[in-house]
Design a protein around this motif. Structure first.
Motif, PDB file in Angstrom:
ATOM      1  N   TYR A   1       0.830  -1.198   0.000  1.00 36.16           N
ATOM      2  CA  TYR A   1       0.000   0.000   0.000  1.00 36.16           C
ATOM      3  C   TYR A   1       0.866   1.251   0.000  1.00 36.16           C
ATOM      4  CZ  TYR A   1      -3.635  -3.277   1.376  1.00 36.16           C
ATOM      5  OH  TYR A   1      -4.508  -4.335   1.413  1.00 36.16           O
ATOM      6  N   HIS A   2       0.347   2.284  -0.626  1.00 34.80           N
ATOM      7  CA  HIS A   2       0.960   3.606  -0.602  1.00 34.80           C
ATOM      8  C   HIS A   2       0.180   4.420   0.429  1.00 34.80           C
ATOM      9  CE1 HIS A   2       3.185   2.699  -4.257  1.00 34.80           C
ATOM     10  NE2 HIS A   2       2.082   2.131  -4.669  1.00 34.80           N
ATOM     11  N   ILE A   3       0.816   4.742   1.533  1.00 34.60           N
ATOM     12  CA  ILE A   3       0.178   5.427   2.647  1.00 34.60           C
ATOM     13  C   ILE A   3       0.688   6.870   2.685  1.00 34.60           C
ATOM     14  CG2 ILE A   3      -0.230   5.424   5.141  1.00 34.60           C
ATOM     15  CD1 ILE A   3      -1.256   2.869   3.778  1.00 34.60           C
ATOM     16  N   GLN A   4      -0.221   7.825   2.658  1.00 33.39           N
ATOM     17  CA  GLN A   4       0.167   9.230   2.768  1.00 33.39           C
ATOM     18  C   GLN A   4       0.452   9.545   4.240  1.00 33.39           C
ATOM     19  OE1 GLN A   4      -2.990  11.610   1.146  1.00 33.39           O
ATOM     20  NE2 GLN A   4      -2.965  10.519  -0.808  1.00 33.39           N
ATOM     21  N   ALA A   5       1.583  10.178   4.487  1.00 32.37           N
ATOM     22  CA  ALA A   5       1.970  10.572   5.850  1.00 32.37           C
ATOM     23  C   ALA A   5       1.909  12.088   5.940  1.00 32.37           C
ATOM     24  CB  ALA A   5       3.378  10.082   6.156  1.00 32.37           C
TER      25      ALA A   5
END
Length: 150
Positions: free
Chosen positions: A119-123
């Motif tokens: 997954y690409h998780i925005q921080a």
């Protein structure tokens, strides 16, 4: 780049964030109001119109994006971040499922768990600051940082 939003307008889906609290200040006749820019999608929405008066304290939320974290969730329920996790991040968002979490662990152990996969998780970081609305010597509206409501 840090962006700002009047805290009263915070929701699960937010309107356009602007570069400074002052960017929301608009004059409508004799009144001062906080508004989105005229070209903003939600400009006509009355929810995004906040009257202000000199001396009034207004809470603003600031947002600082930190980029994406690549999160690999394993079949056994463990996870690995394959990119660095920003230490300043206070929130993480996975857009596909629409899940927001305060910790990466929450994507594996929380009520809205993600399945095995990458997954690409925005921080990002959200914070809150109080400003007092004032008029400068030329009569222009501006915000000045303050400790909060008196």
């Amino acid at each position: 780049m840090t962006e700002w939003l009047p805290s009263e307008w915070m929701d699960e889906v937010n309107p356009a964030l602007l570069a400074s609290p002052d960017a929301y200040i608009t004059r409508e006749g004799d009144a001062w109001v906080l508004r989105l820019p005229k070209d903003a999608l939600d400009y006509e929405n009355p929810f995004y119109r906040l009257p202000v008066e000199p001396g009034q304290v207004v809470g603003f939320s600031w947002h600082e994006p930190h980029g994406d974290v690549q999160l690999l969730i394993h079949a056994d329920g463990t996870w690995t971040a394959t990119t660095p996790v920003p230490s300043a991040a206070t929130h993480f968002f996975e857009q596909g499922e629409g899940i927001i979490a305060n910790e990466l662990d929450d994507f594996v152990t929380g009520s809205d768990r993600l399945e095995e996969g990458e997954y690409h998780i925005q921080a990002y970081t959200w914070g809150d600051v109080s400003f007092r609305f004032e008029l400068d010597v030329d009569g222009a509206g501006r915000f000045v940082s303050c400790a909060g409501a008196n």
